[in-house]
Design a protein around this motif. Structure first.
Motif, short mmCIF file in Angstrom:
data_model
loop_
_atom_site.label_atom_id
_atom_site.label_comp_id
_atom_site.label_asym_id
_atom_site.label_seq_id
_atom_site.Cartn_x
_atom_site.Cartn_y
_atom_site.Cartn_z
N ALA A 8 0.86 -1.19 0.00
CA ALA A 8 0.00 0.00 0.00
C ALA A 8 0.89 1.23 0.00
O ALA A 8 2.09 1.15 0.28
CB ALA A 8 -0.90 -0.01 1.23
N HIS A 9 0.29 2.37 -0.29
CA HIS A 9 1.07 3.61 -0.32
C HIS A 9 1.66 3.90 1.04
O HIS A 9 2.83 4.24 1.16
CB HIS A 9 0.22 4.78 -0.79
CG HIS A 9 1.02 6.05 -0.84
ND1 HIS A 9 1.14 6.89 0.24
CD2 HIS A 9 1.79 6.58 -1.82
CE1 HIS A 9 1.93 7.91 -0.08
NE2 HIS A 9 2.35 7.74 -1.32
N GLY A 10 0.87 3.80 2.08
CA GLY A 10 1.33 4.12 3.42
C GLY A 10 0.84 5.49 3.86
O GLY A 10 0.53 6.35 3.03
N VAL A 19 -6.21 -0.75 8.25
CA VAL A 19 -7.07 -1.17 7.13
C VAL A 19 -6.33 -2.21 6.28
O VAL A 19 -6.91 -3.23 5.89
CB VAL A 19 -7.48 0.05 6.27
CG1 VAL A 19 -8.14 -0.39 4.97
CG2 VAL A 19 -8.41 0.96 7.06
N VAL A 20 -5.07 -1.96 6.00
CA VAL A 20 -4.28 -2.90 5.20
C VAL A 20 -4.17 -4.24 5.93
O VAL A 20 -4.39 -5.30 5.33
CB VAL A 20 -2.88 -2.32 4.88
CG1 VAL A 20 -2.00 -3.36 4.19
CG2 VAL A 20 -3.01 -1.07 4.03
N ARG A 21 -3.85 -4.19 7.21
CA ARG A 21 -3.75 -5.44 7.98
C ARG A 21 -5.07 -6.19 8.00
O ARG A 21 -5.11 -7.42 7.89
CB ARG A 21 -3.27 -5.14 9.40
CG ARG A 21 -1.80 -4.78 9.48
CD ARG A 21 -1.31 -4.70 10.92
NE ARG A 21 -1.90 -3.60 11.66
CZ ARG A 21 -1.39 -2.38 11.76
NH1 ARG A 21 -0.25 -2.10 11.14
NH2 ARG A 21 -1.98 -1.45 12.47
N VAL A 41 4.94 1.84 0.43
CA VAL A 41 5.75 2.64 -0.47
C VAL A 41 6.39 3.80 0.29
O VAL A 41 7.56 4.12 0.09
CB VAL A 41 4.91 3.16 -1.65
CG1 VAL A 41 5.72 4.09 -2.54
CG2 VAL A 41 4.34 1.99 -2.46
N ASP A 42 5.62 4.44 1.18
CA ASP A 42 6.08 5.65 1.86
C ASP A 42 5.30 5.85 3.15
O ASP A 42 4.19 5.33 3.29
CB ASP A 42 5.86 6.84 0.92
CG ASP A 42 6.67 8.07 1.29
OD1 ASP A 42 7.60 7.96 2.11
OD2 ASP A 42 6.37 9.15 0.74
N ASN A 43 5.85 6.57 4.08
CA ASN A 43 5.16 7.02 5.29
C ASN A 43 4.79 5.94 6.28
O ASN A 43 4.05 6.21 7.23
CB ASN A 43 3.91 7.83 4.95
CG ASN A 43 4.22 9.08 4.17
OD1 ASN A 43 5.17 9.78 4.48
ND2 ASN A 43 3.44 9.35 3.15
N ALA A 44 5.23 4.71 6.10
CA ALA A 44 4.94 3.63 7.04
C ALA A 44 6.00 2.55 6.87
O ALA A 44 6.72 2.52 5.87
CB ALA A 44 3.54 3.06 6.80
N SER A 45 6.08 1.69 7.85
CA SER A 45 7.07 0.60 7.81
C SER A 45 6.37 -0.73 7.90
O SER A 45 5.31 -0.83 8.52
CB SER A 45 8.03 0.74 9.00
OG SER A 45 8.82 1.89 8.86
#
Length: 66
Positions: A8-10, A19-21, A41-45
């Motif tokens: 996901a974008h993050g 939501v992704v989980r 992709v960005d803003n999350a790990s």
């Protein structure tokens, strides 16, 4: 072992990662034994690179990226 890697974008908002989980858990519920992991992709790990490296380090040899 096969792993479904949901990308996901993050977001900096933790609710977005939840939501992704949740979506990945839904996929795992439909296919018992399926391992799912998330990457961003960005803003999350973790990043996509870090997630793939971690899987490779574990010996995973089959990854489906969604």
């Amino acid at each position: 072992m096969s792993v479904l890697l949901g990308v996901a974008h993050g977001s900096r908002d933790e609710a977005s990662q939840e939501v992704v989980r949740s979506l990945l858990q839904g996929a795992a519920d439909l296919r018992p034994g399926l391992r799912t992991e998330a990457a961003y992709v960005d803003n999350a790990s973790p990043s996509i690179r870090a997630a793939l490296q971690g899987l490779a380090d574990e010996g995973v040899d089959d990854v489906v990226v969604l």
